[in-house]
Design an enzyme around this catalytic site. Structure first.
Site, PDB file in Angstrom:
ATOM      1  CG  HIS A  82      -2.005   1.006   1.140  1.00 11.08           C
ATOM      2  ND1 HIS A  82      -3.421   0.764   1.352  1.00 11.08           N
ATOM      3  CD2 HIS A  82      -1.873   2.401   1.040  1.00 11.08           C
ATOM      4  CE1 HIS A  82      -4.164   1.954   1.394  1.00 11.08           C
ATOM      5  NE2 HIS A  82      -3.022   3.089   0.975  1.00 11.08           N
ATOM      6  CG  HIS A  92      -1.522   6.361  -2.117  1.00  9.86           C
ATOM      7  ND1 HIS A  92      -2.678   6.524  -2.813  1.00  9.86           N
ATOM      8  CD2 HIS A  92      -1.661   6.105  -0.847  1.00  9.86           C
ATOM      9  CE1 HIS A  92      -3.566   5.849  -2.066  1.00  9.86           C
ATOM     10  NE2 HIS A  92      -3.018   5.558  -0.770  1.00  9.86           N
ATOM     11  CG  ASP A 128      -0.414  10.672  -5.897  1.00 11.24           C
ATOM     12  OD1 ASP A 128      -0.458   9.661  -5.181  1.00 11.24           O
ATOM     13  OD2 ASP A 128      -1.612  11.311  -5.761  1.00 11.24           O
ATOM     14  CD  GLU A 137      -6.546   6.560   5.114  1.00 13.89           C
ATOM     15  OE1 GLU A 137      -7.322   6.681   4.199  1.00 13.89           O
ATOM     16  OE2 GLU A 137      -5.491   7.104   5.048  1.00 13.89           O
TER      17      GLU A 137
HETATM   18  N1  ADE Z   1      -4.347   9.056  -1.416  1.00 13.65           N
HETATM   19  C1  ADE Z   1      -3.086   9.105  -0.626  1.00 13.65           C
HETATM   20  N2  ADE Z   1      -3.024   9.010   0.531  1.00 13.65           N
HETATM   21  C2  ADE Z   1      -4.383   8.287   0.794  1.00 13.65           C
HETATM   22  C3  ADE Z   1      -4.799   7.911   2.008  1.00 13.65           C
HETATM   23  N3  ADE Z   1      -4.025   7.792   3.065  1.00 13.65           N
HETATM   24  N4  ADE Z   1      -6.221   7.626   1.987  1.00 13.65           N
HETATM   25  C4  ADE Z   1      -7.019   7.743   0.796  1.00 13.65           C
HETATM   26  N5  ADE Z   1      -6.493   8.414  -0.101  1.00 13.65           N
HETATM   27  C5  ADE Z   1      -5.215   8.655  -0.337  1.00 13.65           C
HETATM   28 ZN    ZN Z   2      -3.835   5.043   0.778  1.00 17.13          ZN
END
Ligand code: ADE
Ligand code: ZN
Length: 336
Positions: free
Chosen positions: A15, A17, A19, A202
């Site tokens: 997990h 991202h 960016d 989250e």
């Molecule tokens: N995009 C980047 N980080 C994220 C996160 N922690 N939760 C949702 N979208 C995201």
């Molecule tokens: Zn995420």
């Protein structure tokens, strides 16, 4: 276990991202290379603008991505950051990484979605050819965007299945944006044979986790709030659905922890739920794979058996083909 041992172990990042995982130096270089009129408005320095003031809400955290996304609008920049992320991960003995991003956020420079995906795949594939790491790509729809847009991403993921894209996800703000808005996209991804992971629970909303399970999620992104829905927790345990915990990010965003030792991931581990440990956003959370695993080991005084369980859960939960998953599990058993 000490930090040096954790650093040496073969690790996973399921997990992260794209960016949110740029090197600070690359942020500065890409920023300097951008024509002044194309730079997004910021209050102070760009180095500070990409660092959210934590703790904060998920929505506040996501503001930093306005900057990094603006820097990633050319094939060169996308390929570079994908390669560098793999390089940074390989440097700390991450043997398998799944990198996620939302392709439709990278069209401002005139790219079409296929070109965005191909640029990122060029970076991951170059890294795979040169470094001891395997990389898969997960395409994200954004929860707050119209469902037609996420459906487009799901079809895109289907077109690049078997060419490096392994999964589909929905990211972005949670509050007020139920996953069910995107049921069509999710079905399209499943019909295309693309694996499904969904951000849920989250920064709020334990009910989003049951929703993700109803929609067929094979893994849950974060799932911090799972303990607040005992029925969903039972379902996750009985079905062995892996959780993608991102400890530092969760501490910064969830709003329910004072220190990492408050993270419910230990409860989930003790319940026998497959827990994986991941970075989420190396840049914004100033972290690494070694840091994340080490912080969890320290917070809960975990021993080698628990660390092995976490790493084996990652190997098993990965969206790699079965022979690769088996080989990854073998690497862990040989090391621990
Ligand atoms: N995009 C980047 N980080 C994220 C996160 N922690 N939760 C949702 N979208 C995201
Ligand atoms: Zn995420």
């Amino acid at each position: 276990m000490d930090r040096a041992t954790i650093a040496r172990l073969p690790k996973f990042d399921l997990h992260c991202h794209l960016d949110g995982s740029l090197r600070p130096g690359t942020v500065r270089e890409l920023w300097d290379a951008l024509p002044a009129q194309e730079r997004p408005a910021i209050a102070g320095s760009v180095d500070k603008a990409v660092l959210p003031r934590v703790p904060c809400s998920l929505e506040q955290f996501l503001e930093a991505f306005r900057i990094t996304v603006a820097l990633l609008q050319t094939p060169e920049a996308l390929e570079r950051v994908a390669y560098e992320l793999c390089e940074d991960a390989a440097q700390e003995n991450v043997v398998y990484i799944e990198i996620r991003f939302a392709p439709l956020l990278h069209l401002r420079g005139g790219l079409i979605p296929d070109e965005v995906v191909e640029a990122v795949l060029a970076g991951t594939q170059q890294a795979e050819a040169e470094l001891p790491i395997r990389a898969g790509v997960i395409l994200c729809g954004m929860r707050q965007e119209p469902p037609e847009r996420s459906a487009e991403v799901a079809l895109l993921a289907g077109r690049y299945r078997d060419r490096g894209v392994v999964g589909f996800d929905l990211a972005g703000p949670e509050e007020g944006f139920p996953l069910s808005r995107h049921a069509v996209a999710i079905r399209l991804a499943q019909e295309a044979g693309v694996h499904l992971t969904l951000h849920a629970g989250e920064g709020c909303c334990p009910e989003h986790i049951a929703e993700a399970l109803d929609l067929g999620a094979e893994r849950i992104g974060h799932g911090v709030y799972l303990y607040q829905d005992p029925a969903a927790e039972r379902r996750v345990r009985e079905a062995g659905i892996p959780l993608e915990a991102c400890p530092t990010s969760n501490l910064q965003i969830s709003g329910i922890m004072r220190t990492l030792s408050d993270h419910p991931l230990k409860r989930y581990l003790d319940l026998g739920i497959p827990v994986t440990v991941n970075t989420d956003n190396r840049l914004m959370s100033r972290t690494s794979s070694t840091d994340e695993l080490w912080r969890v080991v320290e917070a809960f005084n975990l021993g080698p058996d628990e660390v092995r369980t976490i790493l084996l859960s990652s190997a098993k939960a990965s969206f790699a083909p079965e022979p690769v998953r088996r080989e990854l599990a073998h690497q862990i058993r040989a090391a621990l």
